[in-house]
Design an enzyme around this catalytic site. Structure first.
Site, PDB file in Angstrom:
ATOM      1  CB  THR A  55      -1.033  -0.070   1.161  1.00 49.94           C
ATOM      2  OG1 THR A  55      -1.939   1.013   1.021  1.00 49.94           O
ATOM      3  CG2 THR A  55      -0.371  -0.028   2.518  1.00 49.94           C
ATOM      4  CE  LYS A 105      -1.570   0.495  -3.675  1.00 51.56           C
ATOM      5  NZ  LYS A 105      -2.954   0.817  -4.001  1.00 51.56           N
ATOM      6  CG  ASP A 113      -5.403  -1.078  -6.120  1.00 56.12           C
ATOM      7  OD1 ASP A 113      -5.804  -1.721  -5.146  1.00 56.12           O
ATOM      8  OD2 ASP A 113      -4.359  -0.397  -6.105  1.00 56.12           O
ATOM      9  N   GLY A 162      -7.914  13.102 -10.480  1.00 53.66           N
ATOM     10  CA  GLY A 162      -6.633  12.692  -9.908  1.00 53.66           C
ATOM     11  C   GLY A 162      -5.798  12.003 -10.968  1.00 53.66           C
ATOM     12  CB  ALA A 216      -5.272   6.230  -6.503  1.00 47.67           C
ATOM     13  NE  ARG A 240      -3.345  19.810  -6.216  1.00 51.11           N
ATOM     14  CZ  ARG A 240      -3.021  19.429  -4.986  1.00 51.11           C
ATOM     15  NH1 ARG A 240      -3.707  19.892  -3.952  1.00 51.11           N
ATOM     16  NH2 ARG A 240      -2.036  18.587  -4.775  1.00 51.11           N
TER      17      ARG A 240
HETATM   18  P1  ATR Z   1      -1.859   8.206  -5.060  1.00 48.95           P
HETATM   19  O1  ATR Z   1      -0.830   7.154  -5.287  1.00 48.95           O
HETATM   20  O2  ATR Z   1      -2.730   7.989  -3.858  1.00 48.95           O
HETATM   21  O3  ATR Z   1      -2.656   8.518  -6.275  1.00 48.95           O
HETATM   22  P2  ATR Z   1      -0.203  10.525  -5.520  1.00 48.95           P
HETATM   23  O4  ATR Z   1       0.511   9.835  -6.617  1.00 48.95           O
HETATM   24  O5  ATR Z   1       0.570  11.363  -4.547  1.00 48.95           O
HETATM   25  O6  ATR Z   1      -1.019   9.511  -4.618  1.00 48.95           O
HETATM   26  O7  ATR Z   1      -1.343  11.424  -6.183  1.00 48.95           O
HETATM   27  C1  ATR Z   1      -2.197  12.193  -5.419  1.00 48.95           C
HETATM   28  C2  ATR Z   1      -3.251  12.795  -6.358  1.00 48.95           C
HETATM   29  O8  ATR Z   1      -4.196  13.516  -5.569  1.00 48.95           O
HETATM   30  C3  ATR Z   1      -2.702  13.771  -7.365  1.00 48.95           C
HETATM   31  O9  ATR Z   1      -3.498  13.669  -8.534  1.00 48.95           O
HETATM   32  C4  ATR Z   1      -2.913  15.121  -6.659  1.00 48.95           C
HETATM   33  O10 ATR Z   1      -2.992  16.218  -7.537  1.00 48.95           O
HETATM   34  P3  ATR Z   1      -1.615  16.930  -8.052  1.00 48.95           P
HETATM   35  O11 ATR Z   1      -1.045  16.015  -9.100  1.00 48.95           O
HETATM   36  O12 ATR Z   1      -2.065  18.232  -8.612  1.00 48.95           O
HETATM   37  O13 ATR Z   1      -0.736  17.063  -6.840  1.00 48.95           O
HETATM   38  C5  ATR Z   1      -4.248  14.872  -6.028  1.00 48.95           C
HETATM   39  N1  ATR Z   1      -4.581  15.728  -4.879  1.00 48.95           N
HETATM   40  C6  ATR Z   1      -4.087  15.657  -3.618  1.00 48.95           C
HETATM   41  N2  ATR Z   1      -4.693  16.569  -2.818  1.00 48.95           N
HETATM   42  C7  ATR Z   1      -5.581  17.234  -3.590  1.00 48.95           C
HETATM   43  C8  ATR Z   1      -6.514  18.289  -3.360  1.00 48.95           C
HETATM   44  N3  ATR Z   1      -6.645  18.852  -2.150  1.00 48.95           N
HETATM   45  N4  ATR Z   1      -7.276  18.704  -4.390  1.00 48.95           N
HETATM   46  C9  ATR Z   1      -7.151  18.144  -5.620  1.00 48.95           C
HETATM   47  N5  ATR Z   1      -6.290  17.144  -5.895  1.00 48.95           N
HETATM   48  C10 ATR Z   1      -5.518  16.696  -4.914  1.00 48.95           C
END
Ligand code: ATR
Length: 274
Positions: A62, A66, A102, A127, A131, A152
């Site tokens: 997790t 990953k 997943d 996102g 994930a 974002r």
């Molecule tokens: P994971 O493996 O859980 O997907 P990650 O690779 O760190 O974790 O990605 C986190 C995602 O959540 C990214 O798409 C991030 O957007 P950015 O690429 O712009 O950073 C998004 N994310 C995290 N917090 C956010 C928020 N408050 N609002 C919108 N998007 C968010």
């Protein structure tokens, strides 16, 4: 001798996986143990090497490991190879096998548990991190009308969509670019719920038949789920079902038998909310 499995993460104390796999083992009469292993942030490989040397037969992986698990595996399932992320390692083979359950877990929760049809639907995945990468191939295989990946940081969404564009109609954009678009299914694959936040999404994307799914789960609806409800979604769902279903897929990879999930999900839900 009892076969040993574990989930590796950082942090790990919150993990429900030991509880889920213990329930699967009882239900299927399999003699196995399943524990939670906290790996140092720079110590994934050592942690898994040690577990394997001590006879460990498989691990779930997790956040944030990953991608490390993808490097660790010597052979990959198709889904894991494409996502460049592994959540399941099979250690008791000549060459360590890595897969990603997943996507199948989400798909099963959406289609079997929620009764959702994805073919021909317009889907937005919010996102563009690990994930989102872990579920895109599976979603595209259901032949939706189109998938938009919105993030974002828009460039990450465009890059991620390009990696999957040979599998179907998928494009990337920024969150504000979603204004004026409407979707049948909205999937929150951001980490925003962890900070108790909702991504900054424009109003008007939801119609009276739309569903909203958060890959995260919590005792109460996440900010994204509450936002979707306020926008008029027909249904909202968190990722607890996906968690149980991906676990069942991993269990099947290791043990060759797929456990029944509904009762385990019901039990977890009642523990979470009481
Ligand atoms: P994971 O493996 O859980 O997907 P990650 O690779 O760190 O974790 O990605 C986190 C995602 O959540 C990214 O798409 C991030 O957007 P950015 O690429 O712009 O950073 C998004 N994310 C995290 N917090 C956010 C928020 N408050 N609002 C919108 N998007 C968010």
């Amino acid at each position: 001798m009892t076969d040993r499995y574990a989930v590796v993460g950082h942090p790990i104390s919150h993990s429900q996986s030991p509880r889920i796999h213990a329930a699967f083992a009882v239900q299927t009469g399999q003699d196995l143990s399943y524990t939670a292993l906290l790996a140092p942030l720079d110590g994934f490989t050592q942690t898994v090497d040690d577990f394997r040397a001590a006879g460990g037969k498989g691990v779930n992986v997790t956040v944030p490991f990953k991608p490390d698990a993808w490097h660790y595996a010597e052979r990959h399932g198709e889904r894991a190879a494409r996502a460049e992320a592994v959540n399941t390692l099979v250690l008791d083979r000549d060459r360590v096998y890595g897969d990603n359950t997943d996507g199948p877990g989400l798909l099963r929760d959406l289609t079997v548990n929620q009764g959702c049809t994805l073919q021909g639907q317009r889907i937005v995945v919010i996102g563009a991190g690990g994930a989102a990468a872990g579920v895109l191939a599976e979603l595209l295989a259901t032949q939706p009308a189109a998938i938009m990946v919105a993030n974002r940081t828009a460039s990450k969404a465009t890059e991620l969509a390009a990696r999957f564009s040979d599998l179907g109609s998928v494009s990337g954009c920024g969150l504000a670019d979603l204004a004026g678009e409407r979707f049948d299914l909205l999937i929150n694959a951001t980490a925003a719920s962890l900070d108790n936040q909702c991504p900054a999404l424009p109003a008007g994307m939801i119609h009276s038949g739309s569903g909203a799914y958060d890959l995260m789960y919590a005792a109460h609806p996440t900010p994204f789920m509450r936002w979707a409800q306020a926008e008029g979604a027909a249904w909202i769902r968190d990722g607890l079902g996906m968690l149980v279903e991906q676990a069942a897929e991993s269990f099947a990879l290791w043990r060759g038998i797929r456990p029944e999930t509904r009762s385990v999900l019901r039990h977890l839900r009642s523990r979470l909310t009481h």
